[in-house]
Write a protein that holds these residues in place. Structure first.
Motif, short mmCIF file in Angstrom:
data_model
loop_
_atom_site.label_atom_id
_atom_site.label_comp_id
_atom_site.label_asym_id
_atom_site.label_seq_id
_atom_site.Cartn_x
_atom_site.Cartn_y
_atom_site.Cartn_z
N THR A 16 0.81 -1.23 0.00
CA THR A 16 0.00 0.00 0.00
C THR A 16 0.84 1.28 0.00
O THR A 16 0.30 2.37 0.11
N SER A 17 2.15 1.14 -0.08
CA SER A 17 3.01 2.33 -0.10
C SER A 17 4.32 1.98 -0.81
O SER A 17 4.66 0.80 -0.95
N LEU A 19 7.55 0.88 -2.53
CA LEU A 19 7.98 -0.10 -3.53
C LEU A 19 6.90 -1.14 -3.80
O LEU A 19 6.70 -1.55 -4.95
N SER A 38 -1.78 -4.62 3.82
CA SER A 38 -0.97 -3.98 4.86
C SER A 38 -1.84 -3.84 6.10
O SER A 38 -2.93 -4.45 6.15
N ARG A 39 -1.39 -3.07 7.10
CA ARG A 39 -2.10 -3.05 8.39
C ARG A 39 -3.06 -1.87 8.54
O ARG A 39 -4.09 -1.97 9.17
N ASP A 40 -2.71 -0.73 7.96
CA ASP A 40 -3.42 0.52 8.27
C ASP A 40 -4.61 0.74 7.33
O ASP A 40 -4.46 0.75 6.10
N ARG A 43 -4.40 3.68 4.85
CA ARG A 43 -3.44 3.41 3.77
C ARG A 43 -4.03 2.40 2.77
O ARG A 43 -3.83 2.53 1.56
N GLY A 94 7.65 -3.81 5.54
CA GLY A 94 8.00 -2.49 6.06
C GLY A 94 9.51 -2.43 6.24
O GLY A 94 10.20 -3.45 6.11
N ARG A 161 18.66 -9.46 6.01
CA ARG A 161 18.32 -9.65 4.59
C ARG A 161 19.24 -10.66 3.89
O ARG A 161 18.86 -11.26 2.91
N SER A 187 18.27 0.10 -4.63
CA SER A 187 19.14 1.02 -3.87
C SER A 187 18.23 2.02 -3.18
O SER A 187 17.43 1.65 -2.35
N PHE A 189 15.09 4.61 -3.42
CA PHE A 189 13.92 4.97 -4.23
C PHE A 189 13.12 6.05 -3.50
O PHE A 189 13.16 6.14 -2.28
N THR A 191 10.43 7.04 -1.83
CA THR A 191 9.28 6.50 -1.08
C THR A 191 9.30 7.11 0.33
O THR A 191 10.31 7.66 0.77
N1 LIG Z 1 12.67 2.92 -0.50
C1 LIG Z 1 13.92 2.53 -0.69
O1 LIG Z 1 14.74 3.27 -1.21
C2 LIG Z 1 14.34 1.13 -0.29
C3 LIG Z 1 15.57 0.66 -0.72
C4 LIG Z 1 15.98 -0.62 -0.37
C5 LIG Z 1 15.16 -1.41 0.41
N2 LIG Z 1 13.96 -0.92 0.83
C6 LIG Z 1 13.13 -1.78 1.65
O2 LIG Z 1 11.99 -2.16 0.89
C7 LIG Z 1 10.86 -2.31 1.77
C8 LIG Z 1 9.74 -1.39 1.30
O3 LIG Z 1 10.20 -0.06 1.39
P1 LIG Z 1 9.26 1.16 0.99
O4 LIG Z 1 10.16 2.25 0.60
O5 LIG Z 1 8.22 0.69 0.07
O6 LIG Z 1 8.60 1.50 2.42
P2 LIG Z 1 7.25 2.31 2.72
O7 LIG Z 1 6.93 3.28 1.65
O8 LIG Z 1 7.43 2.79 4.12
O9 LIG Z 1 6.11 1.18 2.70
C9 LIG Z 1 6.11 0.14 3.62
C10 LIG Z 1 4.84 -0.67 3.42
O10 LIG Z 1 4.90 -1.79 4.29
C11 LIG Z 1 3.65 -1.92 4.98
N3 LIG Z 1 3.93 -2.64 6.22
C12 LIG Z 1 4.81 -2.30 7.19
N4 LIG Z 1 4.80 -3.22 8.16
C13 LIG Z 1 3.87 -4.16 7.80
C14 LIG Z 1 3.37 -5.34 8.41
N5 LIG Z 1 3.84 -5.76 9.60
N6 LIG Z 1 2.41 -6.04 7.77
C15 LIG Z 1 1.93 -5.63 6.57
N7 LIG Z 1 2.36 -4.52 5.94
C16 LIG Z 1 3.33 -3.79 6.55
C17 LIG Z 1 3.17 -0.49 5.15
O11 LIG Z 1 1.77 -0.38 5.36
P3 LIG Z 1 1.09 -0.38 6.83
O12 LIG Z 1 1.84 0.59 7.67
O13 LIG Z 1 -0.33 0.00 6.52
O14 LIG Z 1 1.19 -1.78 7.34
C18 LIG Z 1 3.55 0.07 3.77
O15 LIG Z 1 2.56 -0.28 2.82
C19 LIG Z 1 11.39 -1.99 3.16
O16 LIG Z 1 11.79 -3.18 3.80
C20 LIG Z 1 12.59 -1.12 2.90
O17 LIG Z 1 13.52 -1.15 3.96
C21 LIG Z 1 13.53 0.33 0.49
#
Ligand SMILES: NC(=O)c1ccc[n+]([C@@H]2O[C@H](COP(=O)([O-])OP(=O)(O)OC[C@H]3O[C@@H](n4cnc5c(N)ncnc54)[C@H](OP(=O)(O)O)[C@@H]3O)[C@@H](O)[C@H]2O)c1
Length: 261
Positions: A16-17, A19, A38-40, A43, A94, A161, A187, A189, A191
């Motif tokens: 829902t957010s 990536l 997801s949980r919220d 969202r 997350g 990881r 790398s 993104f 978000t």
């Molecule tokens: N963005 C980057 O640049 C980047 C780069 C490398 C790796 N990553 C990794 O890729 C993953 C996604 O990153 P993102 O940037 O997409 O983060 P984000 O925008 O913060 O989105 C996180 C998503 O995970 C959901 N979530 C969190 N905890 C959860 C749970 N326990 N059960 C179900 N849903 C859950 C959130 O929704 P709810 O809060 O509604 O549950 C939200 O939809 C993360 O692990 C991040 O560390 C990100």
């Protein structure tokens, strides 16, 4: 290129957010029937509205905390009941807390393990039979470039990881030839998660301001910008599809050139 994903049933965990949502967007554009979770509640509503506004496949949004095995089981069974099966899983999560060894306690480690590793173990366990039944089932896991080159200050991500990649490689062999299992390594993104890391860097004093913290991420990327979530999503759509029918156990960087090796 037609990816032949029309009407295929895909679950996007944590979709829902960021990536996960970017992956869902790319898959909906290809005509897939996409279930995000997801949980919220807010969202989930926002993501559903956004994905429904895109021309393409059908969308469902289901509340599920992926750190709870029972909720994952319910998500899988309800998806099968309402859509008729599951062909593909895209597993996002997350983010885990930043920090080095001195800043993390046992609870942080166990929570990161549940979120990054056990969520995938439980999902594979619950969905395996349906993926095997599907012609061309696949699982695509969103991890990080930290699995290849550790990122300073992200010790939980660097450590846990790597285990997730071990699981991806093992599952790719165990589920072959019925189900392909791959990982993508993003790398930085654009978000909410990257903004969270930047805010944390300023709060903890490792960087004087947001601009410097952002510059640090971007300077490490030869393409000199953050990635857009659908740029990862489009690669995930290809890996998910039969077009990548001979690709399994792969760990594909989508990183603007960040990795040096
Ligand atoms: N963005 C980057 O640049 C980047 C780069 C490398 C790796 N990553 C990794 O890729 C993953 C996604 O990153 P993102 O940037 O997409 O983060 P984000 O925008 O913060 O989105 C996180 C998503 O995970 C959901 N979530 C969190 N905890 C959860 C749970 N326990 N059960 C179900 N849903 C859950 C959130 O929704 P709810 O809060 O509604 O549950 C939200 O939809 C993360 O692990 C991040 O560390 C990100």
């Amino acid at each position: 290129m037609d990816l032949h994903l029309r009407d295929r049933s895909v679950i996007v965990l944590a979709g829902t957010s960021g990536l996960g949502l970017g992956a869902a967007e790319s898959l909906v554009k290809e005509g897939a029937t996409v279930t995000v979770c997801s949980r919220d509640g807010q969202r989930l509503d926002d993501a559903l509205r956004h994905l429904e506004s895109i021309d393409g496949g059908d969308v469902r949004a289901v509340r599920c905390d992926i750190t709870d095995r029972k909720q994952i089981g319910r998500l899988i069974e309800e998806t099968v009941e309402s859509v008729g099966g599951i062909d593909h899983i895209v597993a996002s999560t997350g983010g885990v807390p930043p920090g080095g060894l001195d800043e993390l306690d046992d609870r942080d480690w166990y929570q990161a393990y549940d979120l990054l590793m056990m969520s995938l173990v439980w999902t594979i366990d619950a969905a395996k039979a349906y993926l095997i039944e599907s012609p061309g089932g696949s699982i695509t896991v969103i991890t990080s470039t930290s699995v290849r080159e550790p990122i300073v200050g992200l010790t939980l991500s660097n450590a846990v990881r790597r285990g997730v990649i071990g699981l991806v490689k093992s599952a790719a062999r165990e589920l072959a030839p019925d189900v392909r299992v791959n990982a993508v390594l993003p790398s930085a993104f654009d978000t909410p998660r990257i903004q969270e890391l930047i805010d944390n860097a300023v709060e903890s004093g490792t960087h004087p301001d947001e601009e410097t913290a952002m510059a640090d991420w971007i300077d490490d990327i030869p393409l000199n910008r953050l990635g857009r979530p659908t740029e990862l999503g489009d690669m995930i759509a290809v890996l998910t599809s039969d077009r990548a029918g001979f690709v399994t156990g792969a760990c594909l960087p989508v990183d603007g050139g960040r990795l040096r090796s």
